[in-house]
Design a protein around this motif. Structure first.
Motif, PDB file in Angstrom:
ATOM      1  N   GLY A 153      42.258  58.304  39.119  1.00  0.00           N
ATOM      2  CA  GLY A 153      42.350  56.996  38.493  1.00  0.00           C
ATOM      3  C   GLY A 153      42.335  55.855  39.495  1.00  0.00           C
ATOM      4  N   ILE A 154      42.969  56.058  40.662  1.00  0.00           N
ATOM      5  CA  ILE A 154      42.962  55.028  41.704  1.00  0.00           C
ATOM      6  C   ILE A 154      41.553  54.853  42.259  1.00  0.00           C
ATOM      7  CG2 ILE A 154      43.826  54.398  43.991  1.00  0.00           C
ATOM      8  CD1 ILE A 154      45.823  54.026  41.705  1.00  0.00           C
ATOM      9  N   PHE A 155      40.808  55.937  42.425  1.00  0.00           N
ATOM     10  CA  PHE A 155      39.419  55.813  42.878  1.00  0.00           C
ATOM     11  C   PHE A 155      38.586  55.029  41.859  1.00  0.00           C
ATOM     12  CE2 PHE A 155      40.096  59.645  45.675  1.00  0.00           C
ATOM     13  CZ  PHE A 155      39.918  58.949  46.854  1.00  0.00           C
ATOM     14  N   LEU A 156      38.863  55.231  40.584  1.00  0.00           N
ATOM     15  CA  LEU A 156      38.168  54.471  39.548  1.00  0.00           C
ATOM     16  C   LEU A 156      38.529  52.988  39.651  1.00  0.00           C
ATOM     17  CD1 LEU A 156      36.362  54.434  37.066  1.00  0.00           C
ATOM     18  CD2 LEU A 156      38.345  55.069  35.680  1.00  0.00           C
ATOM     19  N   ALA A 157      39.803  52.683  39.888  1.00  0.00           N
ATOM     20  CA  ALA A 157      40.226  51.293  40.060  1.00  0.00           C
ATOM     21  C   ALA A 157      39.589  50.680  41.305  1.00  0.00           C
ATOM     22  CB  ALA A 157      41.751  51.221  40.152  1.00  0.00           C
ATOM     23  N   MET A 158      39.471  51.449  42.366  1.00  0.00           N
ATOM     24  CA  MET A 158      38.831  50.957  43.588  1.00  0.00           C
ATOM     25  C   MET A 158      37.347  50.682  43.361  1.00  0.00           C
ATOM     26  SD  MET A 158      40.749  53.446  46.342  1.00  0.00           S
ATOM     27  CE  MET A 158      40.244  52.664  47.872  1.00  0.00           C
ATOM     28  N   ALA A 159      36.706  51.506  42.545  1.00  0.00           N
ATOM     29  CA  ALA A 159      35.299  51.252  42.212  1.00  0.00           C
ATOM     30  C   ALA A 159      35.170  49.945  41.430  1.00  0.00           C
ATOM     31  CB  ALA A 159      34.735  52.419  41.393  1.00  0.00           C
ATOM     32  N   PHE A 160      36.107  49.688  40.529  1.00  0.00           N
ATOM     33  CA  PHE A 160      36.105  48.425  39.793  1.00  0.00           C
ATOM     34  C   PHE A 160      36.310  47.252  40.743  1.00  0.00           C
ATOM     35  CE2 PHE A 160      38.636  45.216  37.373  1.00  0.00           C
ATOM     36  CZ  PHE A 160      37.603  44.766  36.567  1.00  0.00           C
ATOM     37  N   ASP A 161      37.196  47.426  41.723  1.00  0.00           N
ATOM     38  CA  ASP A 161      37.422  46.383  42.730  1.00  0.00           C
ATOM     39  C   ASP A 161      36.137  46.081  43.502  1.00  0.00           C
ATOM     40  OD1 ASP A 161      38.918  44.751  44.787  1.00  0.00           O
ATOM     41  OD2 ASP A 161      38.329  46.460  46.034  1.00  0.00           O
ATOM     42  N   ARG A 162      35.426  47.114  43.928  1.00  0.00           N
ATOM     43  CA  ARG A 162      34.169  46.901  44.661  1.00  0.00           C
ATOM     44  C   ARG A 162      33.122  46.232  43.764  1.00  0.00           C
ATOM     45  NH1 ARG A 162      34.575  45.496  48.872  1.00  0.00           N
ATOM     46  NH2 ARG A 162      36.597  45.011  47.975  1.00  0.00           N
ATOM     47  N   TYR A 163      33.094  46.619  42.485  1.00  0.00           N
ATOM     48  CA  TYR A 163      32.140  45.999  41.557  1.00  0.00           C
ATOM     49  C   TYR A 163      32.414  44.500  41.426  1.00  0.00           C
ATOM     50  CZ  TYR A 163      30.362  44.371  37.084  1.00  0.00           C
ATOM     51  OH  TYR A 163      29.752  43.629  36.106  1.00  0.00           O
ATOM     52  N   ASP A 180      35.691  60.212  34.826  1.00  0.00           N
ATOM     53  CA  ASP A 180      35.977  59.313  35.953  1.00  0.00           C
ATOM     54  C   ASP A 180      34.785  59.223  36.896  1.00  0.00           C
ATOM     55  OD1 ASP A 180      38.429  58.970  34.846  1.00  0.00           O
ATOM     56  OD2 ASP A 180      39.584  59.630  36.589  1.00  0.00           O
ATOM     57  N   SER A 181      34.192  60.374  37.204  1.00  0.00           N
ATOM     58  CA  SER A 181      33.045  60.353  38.117  1.00  0.00           C
ATOM     59  C   SER A 181      31.860  59.618  37.501  1.00  0.00           C
ATOM     60  CB  SER A 181      32.645  61.781  38.510  1.00  0.00           C
ATOM     61  OG  SER A 181      32.291  62.538  37.369  1.00  0.00           O
ATOM     62  N   LEU A 182      31.651  59.757  36.182  1.00  0.00           N
ATOM     63  CA  LEU A 182      30.571  59.016  35.519  1.00  0.00           C
ATOM     64  C   LEU A 182      30.840  57.518  35.557  1.00  0.00           C
ATOM     65  CD1 LEU A 182      29.824  61.237  32.384  1.00  0.00           C
ATOM     66  CD2 LEU A 182      28.378  60.918  34.404  1.00  0.00           C
ATOM     67  N   ALA A 183      32.098  57.119  35.335  1.00  0.00           N
ATOM     68  CA  ALA A 183      32.435  55.693  35.380  1.00  0.00           C
ATOM     69  C   ALA A 183      32.258  55.130  36.786  1.00  0.00           C
ATOM     70  CB  ALA A 183      33.874  55.485  34.901  1.00  0.00           C
ATOM     71  N   ILE A 184      32.658  55.904  37.804  1.00  0.00           N
ATOM     72  CA  ILE A 184      32.474  55.456  39.186  1.00  0.00           C
ATOM     73  C   ILE A 184      30.992  55.343  39.511  1.00  0.00           C
ATOM     74  CG2 ILE A 184      32.782  56.145  41.603  1.00  0.00           C
ATOM     75  CD1 ILE A 184      35.476  57.390  40.732  1.00  0.00           C
TER      76      ILE A 184
END
Length: 317
Positions: free
Chosen positions: A115-125, A213-217
């Motif tokens: 979940g944190i990796f998903l949040a980090m991907a949102f941050d980069r986006y 999660d991987s698809l969302a990232i």
């Protein structure tokens, strides 16, 4: 000590084998594993200390990195000390409740890390696609809420696993867990009776966490790459992509060991059991070791702060 027939019984404790098939090498295996665990603890504690001391790092990406460091500390500490006591003192015995607690921490915080990796991907986006609104969208309160949401999701997803075992699986064929720590399927496979609900729930959670999660990232990075392609110069494209490098490396470090371990567990039935167990342990050790290294190498502010600390510590008094 253990039953040798197929009778079912209610155990008061369980028996972790360590690395089955390599019992004679347990002492030698303990040396690299102890050093790896020590490196994971030192590396992640260092990241936490550096981000706390360096005010320029008080940004969403580094707050998420601190969350990642705490999660990695919990993941490695929930399993490695017990494994080392098995290697050094032959302390194979573990209470059933302690085993279920260890299982919960391992699976829960692996879910939280995803979940944190998903949040980090949102941050980069947001940082790349909406740079003018990055600080307003991802302020400190939002970052905290995202971290809390990842934690609550992990608890809600994984909390039913030990409860289902406690409520539905009372009797077992053996006390021996052919693993080095209490893993969900390793416990369920020992149980007598109908385990379909436990199996289906475990598989469903695995699908929700890893696949979705991987698809969302991946979707977030497709949008990022589309934005990067629209930049005017190659230098701007490389600089922008460089800000994603640490995150991409950390994602690969996390998901590749999981994928390899899962594939060998489901399709590598011809492989010796100790290969499966070693891969499962490396999955809990490699990300906590490499994540601090990746971010220290690729982040200028962290490198500068570490060099400053090192210079101060070696200066003669």
């Amino acid at each position: 000590m253990f039953t040798s027939n197929n009778a079912c019984f209610v155990p008061t404790s369980l028996w972790l084998t360590g690395i089955p098939g390599l019992e004679s090498l347990h002492i030698w295996l303990s040396i690299p594993i102890a050093f790896m665990y020590l490196a994971a603890v030192v590396g992640n504690v260092t990241v936490l200390a550096v981000v706390k001391m360096e005010r320029s790092l008080h940004q969403p990406m580094y707050f998420f990195l601190c969350m990642l460091a705490v999660i990695d500390l919990v993941l490695s500490t929930s399993t490695m000390p017990k494994l080392l006591t098995i290697f050094w003192f032959g302390a194979h015995n573990i209470g059933l409740d302690a085993c279920l607690a260890q299982m919960f921490f391992v699976h829960c915080f692996a879910t939280v890390e995803s979940g944190i990796f998903l949040a980090m991907a949102f941050d980069r986006y947001v940082a790349i696609c909406e740079p003018l609104h990055h600080t307003s969208i991802l302020n400190h309160a939002v970052v905290g809420h995202l971290g809390l949401a990842a934690l609550l999701r992990g608890i809600l997803y994984i909390g039913p696993l030990p409860m289902l075992i406690r409520l539905r699986l009372h009797r077992y064929r053996t006390q021996i867990i052919g693993h080095s720590y209490c893993e969900h399927m390793a416990i369920v496979s020992m149980a007598c009776g109908d385990t379909r609900v436990n199996n289906l729930y475990g598989m469903g959670i695995g699908f929700l966490v890893l696949i979705l999660d991987s698809l969302a990232i991946t979707a977030s990075y497709v949008l990022i790459f589309r934005a990067v392609v629209g930049l005017t110069t190659p230098e701007a494209r490389l600089k922008t992509l460089g800000t994603c490098g640490s995150h991409v490396c950390a994602i690969l470090i996390f998901y590749i060991p999981i994928a390899v371990s899962s594939l060998t567990h489901r399709f590598g039935h011809h492989m010796p059991p100790h290969i499966h167990i070693l891969l499962a342990n490396f999955y809990l050790l490699i990300p906590p070791i490499l994540n601090p290294v990746v971010y220290a190498v690729r982040t200028k502010q962290i490198r500068k702060r570490l060099l400053h600390i090192f210079k101060v510590s070696v200066q003669p008094t």
